[in-house]
Design an enzyme around this catalytic site. Sequence first.
Site, PDB file in Angstrom:
ATOM      1  CE  LYS A   1     -29.441 -17.778  -5.986  1.00 32.27           C
ATOM      2  NZ  LYS A   1     -28.910 -18.976  -6.015  1.00 32.27           N
TER       3      LYS A   1
ATOM      4  CE1 TYR B   1     -24.304 -19.972 -15.001  1.00 34.23           C
ATOM      5  CE2 TYR B   1     -25.646 -18.214 -14.300  1.00 34.23           C
ATOM      6  CZ  TYR B   1     -24.883 -19.285 -14.097  1.00 34.23           C
ATOM      7  OH  TYR B   1     -24.637 -19.526 -12.982  1.00 34.23           O
TER       8      TYR B   1
ATOM      9  CE1 TYR C   1     -25.151 -23.718 -10.463  1.00 37.04           C
ATOM     10  CE2 TYR C   1     -26.049 -22.307  -8.431  1.00 37.04           C
ATOM     11  CZ  TYR C   1     -25.535 -22.466  -9.480  1.00 37.04           C
ATOM     12  OH  TYR C   1     -24.670 -21.501  -9.843  1.00 37.04           O
TER      13      TYR C   1
ATOM     14  CG  ASP D   1     -26.558 -24.636  -1.116  1.00 41.41           C
ATOM     15  OD1 ASP D   1     -27.030 -23.871  -0.709  1.00 41.41           O
ATOM     16  OD2 ASP D   1     -25.867 -24.867  -2.121  1.00 41.41           O
TER      17      ASP D   1
END
Length: 434
Positions: free
Chosen positions: A275, A23, A152, A246
């Site tokens: 995560k 990014y 996202y 999600d």
Amino acid sequence: MTKASSELAAWQARGGNHVWLPYAQMATMQVPPHMALRTQGSQIILEDGRVMIDGVASWWTACHGYNHPHIIKAMQAQLEVMPHIMFGGLNHEPALKLATRLAAMTPGDLARVFFVDSGSVAVEVALKMAVQYWLNKGVKGRSRFISFYHGYHGDTTACMALCDPDEGMHAHFKGYLPENTIAHIPRSEDDFAAFDKLLEKEAPRVAALIIEPLVQGAGGMKFHDIQTLRRIHALCAKHTILFIADEIMTGFGRLGHMFACQEAAITPDIMCLGKALTGGTMSLAAAIARPFIFDAFLHGVPLMHGPTYMANPLACVAANASIDLFESAPRLQEVAQIEQQLRVGLEACRKGKGVIDVRVKGAIGVVEMASLDEAQRTALKAAFAARGAWVRPFHNIIYLMPAFTISKEELKALIDVVVDVLLNASPILSAGNR
Ligand SMILES: *Cc1c(COP(=O)(O)O)cnc(C)c1O
């Protein structure tokens, strides 16, 4: 300069020409990235000896802080015995134990755990499960998805096509990305009526809806309430559209309950975790399905997926140790305390120039700006870092998502830095293009 630090500097100079950072516009990156030397608790110790307090828990993973001794010890023991073994045709205690525990702790009858190596791949697998579920049922044509603006779901191709159109750069990759239906999260009764109609119309060609329950993360840190989530879930059931939660960001206590779906008392058909699954130590993720999904694969073509490093034993051991800590330590109470401290502390940001909202849920504190451009974000990051806070704005969002074990003093320091920079940020906020 000691020998060790001159060596580090040499690697930074040489290696900087060979790594490609995420990014980041590498042509214009003004400040070279900080070089991390080691980590401890909520601290990142840099190569030059400076210490930064991590305000984002290493991309939302290190929920128990860095280098937690219980996790390290478990991993060290596993390292000696079997760091890795393929999962095809073999399994092992760390994975069997982890699958059993995840099945027990996730909502309702979620029971079948498919391990993968990253969050994006967990979403990819969930999508494949959903599409093939319908095919195995003899239903053709249901291969699209419904997702949401500000959502996202990862950076791989199919995931990008589910993200907010700007975030996922849909226009940029047009012709390459699969096409889905991106909806707004319904807020009013009129919205819900329109959403109901949309689902009715789309159902024949849609395999599943996917949502980040209660808090949309990297697409804009937008919140919706339990009632909204429950109604979206109920409408999926009404129109026989599979519901994928999600929880890669929301899972493992971030919002104050172990899982967001538990707070809303719903059971998704498939849940994605990642995560914080390993407490921020190893890459591991999972797609977990309810029995009726799994059962649809018991005849015909099996689920054709199998990452080389799936269910890596070292990562599974780390995840088991992380779950031990959720069981033995008061993590959810810590989240409640963090929530309280963020609520009180970030309130002062409302007076900041360009601030349009301050909101907090669980261990997530969000300051939303009217806008931020790349130059302003870069200047803010530098201002935070100069004051010892590792805080990384994105889009128009400045946020804190610390480790649950962060001390009151460390969190106060982070909040003070954010408030101080924002209230005195006029030079930064007028330095940009807008
Ligand atoms: C981070 C994230 C992903 C992607 O996970 P990776 O491990 O980066 O591939 C997917 N969904 C959500 C909600 C996330 O926050």
